[in-house]
Design a protein around this motif. Structure first.
Motif, PDB file in Angstrom:
ATOM      1  N   LEU A 228     145.804  66.063  34.510  1.00  9.60           N
ATOM      2  CA  LEU A 228     146.442  66.331  33.222  1.00  9.60           C
ATOM      3  C   LEU A 228     146.765  67.815  33.146  1.00  9.60           C
ATOM      4  CD1 LEU A 228     143.997  64.332  30.901  1.00  9.60           C
ATOM      5  CD2 LEU A 228     146.286  63.603  31.606  1.00  9.60           C
ATOM      6  N   ARG A 229     147.656  68.168  32.237  1.00  9.77           N
ATOM      7  CA  ARG A 229     147.971  69.567  31.964  1.00  9.77           C
ATOM      8  C   ARG A 229     147.583  69.878  30.525  1.00  9.77           C
ATOM      9  NH1 ARG A 229     151.036  71.561  36.000  1.00  9.77           N
ATOM     10  NH2 ARG A 229     151.980  70.048  37.395  1.00  9.77           N
ATOM     11  N   PHE A 230     146.789  70.904  30.336  1.00  9.93           N
ATOM     12  CA  PHE A 230     146.384  71.369  29.011  1.00  9.93           C
ATOM     13  C   PHE A 230     147.131  72.674  28.763  1.00  9.93           C
ATOM     14  CE2 PHE A 230     143.342  68.192  29.676  1.00  9.93           C
ATOM     15  CZ  PHE A 230     142.526  68.010  28.567  1.00  9.93           C
TER      16      PHE A 230
ATOM     17  N   ALA B 145     145.411  73.079  22.015  1.00  9.54           N
ATOM     18  CA  ALA B 145     146.046  72.703  23.283  1.00  9.54           C
ATOM     19  C   ALA B 145     146.999  71.537  23.068  1.00  9.54           C
ATOM     20  CB  ALA B 145     144.987  72.320  24.316  1.00  9.54           C
ATOM     21  N   ASP B 146     148.003  71.490  23.926  1.00 13.52           N
ATOM     22  CA  ASP B 146     148.970  70.402  23.997  1.00 13.52           C
ATOM     23  C   ASP B 146     148.700  69.709  25.329  1.00 13.52           C
ATOM     24  OD1 ASP B 146     151.205  68.735  23.947  1.00 13.52           O
ATOM     25  OD2 ASP B 146     152.586  70.330  24.538  1.00 13.52           O
ATOM     26  N   VAL B 147     148.130  68.511  25.288  1.00 14.22           N
ATOM     27  CA  VAL B 147     147.717  67.819  26.504  1.00 14.22           C
ATOM     28  C   VAL B 147     148.865  66.941  26.991  1.00 14.22           C
ATOM     29  CG1 VAL B 147     145.996  66.305  27.550  1.00 14.22           C
ATOM     30  CG2 VAL B 147     145.341  67.863  25.694  1.00 14.22           C
ATOM     31  N   ARG B 148     149.172  67.077  28.284  1.00 15.95           N
ATOM     32  CA  ARG B 148     150.287  66.357  28.901  1.00 15.95           C
ATOM     33  C   ARG B 148     149.798  65.620  30.141  1.00 15.95           C
ATOM     34  NH1 ARG B 148     155.621  67.326  26.685  1.00 15.95           N
ATOM     35  NH2 ARG B 148     155.157  68.618  24.887  1.00 15.95           N
TER      36      ARG B 148
ATOM     37  N   HIS C 194     143.925  70.115  34.687  1.00 16.72           N
ATOM     38  CA  HIS C 194     142.726  69.273  34.637  1.00 16.72           C
ATOM     39  C   HIS C 194     142.792  68.326  35.827  1.00 16.72           C
ATOM     40  CE1 HIS C 194     141.213  65.233  33.502  1.00 16.72           C
ATOM     41  NE2 HIS C 194     140.302  65.842  32.791  1.00 16.72           N
TER      42      HIS C 194
ATOM     43  N   ASP D 138     147.486  66.104  21.171  1.00 19.87           N
ATOM     44  CA  ASP D 138     147.123  67.477  20.851  1.00 19.87           C
ATOM     45  C   ASP D 138     145.601  67.594  20.892  1.00 19.87           C
ATOM     46  OD1 ASP D 138     146.788  65.844  18.570  1.00 19.87           O
ATOM     47  OD2 ASP D 138     146.992  67.538  17.223  1.00 19.87           O
ATOM     48  N   LEU D 139     145.100  68.825  20.886  1.00 13.35           N
ATOM     49  CA  LEU D 139     143.658  69.044  20.904  1.00 13.35           C
ATOM     50  C   LEU D 139     143.338  70.303  20.115  1.00 13.35           C
ATOM     51  CD1 LEU D 139     140.888  68.128  21.956  1.00 13.35           C
ATOM     52  CD2 LEU D 139     141.278  69.553  23.972  1.00 13.35           C
TER      53      LEU D 139
END
Length: 147
Positions: free
Chosen positions: A70-72, A81-84, A51, A93-94
């Motif tokens: 960001l990293r999804f 998804a695990d958002v980092r 992202h 989380d998503l």
């Protein structure tokens, strides 16, 4: 009552480019700002999406360039998804399988509470309420798919 659109696979839904409009309200100070730009969700080599958001943030009448990454990553269950953060630290989380997801993220002594809602195949929104000793903010972001 607002209607939400279920999304069976969050990463597949987000893939692509989005026009972004964000309002930022400092509820303690009574100041408002605005971000306008684009977000691109592009594939990561290891799976998931990168992202990348870039645009202009106007605060107190002063425009400044702004960006974030960001990293999804694929989540623990299909379609989630695990958002980092860009450096790999966990963010939230998503799960958009119902079209709406609520998350919390502690940041120092402040708490970020986020609500993600899908309106249709080309529009979604995030609302973050930030409360704590350092911040009292409301951030509302609307995303519209670019074709």
């Amino acid at each position: 009552m607002e209607e939400f659109r279920p999304v069976p696979d969050a990463l597949a839904y987000l893939l692509g480019s989005w026009r972004v409009t964000r309002s930022v309200q400092d509820r303690a100070g009574g100041v408002e700002g605005r971000f306008d730009g684009t977000t691109v969700f592009g594939p990561l080599n290891a799976g998931g999406l990168l992202h990348e958001e870039a645009g202009t943030f106007v605060w107190l009448g002063v425009p400044r360039p702004a960006e974030r990454t960001l990293r999804f990553l694929p989540g623990p269950t299909p379609g989630t998804a695990d958002v980092r953060f860009a450096d790999g630290r966990p963010f939230h989380d998503l799960d958009l399988t119902t079209g709406r997801h609520v998350v919390g993220h502690p940041c120092s002594a402040d708490l970020y509470r986020g609500e993600f809602t899908v309106r249709d195949p080309d529009h979604w929104r995030t609302v973050w309420q930030v409360a704590g000793p350092a911040k009292d903010l409301l951030l509302t972001t609307d995303y519209a798919r670019l074709r």
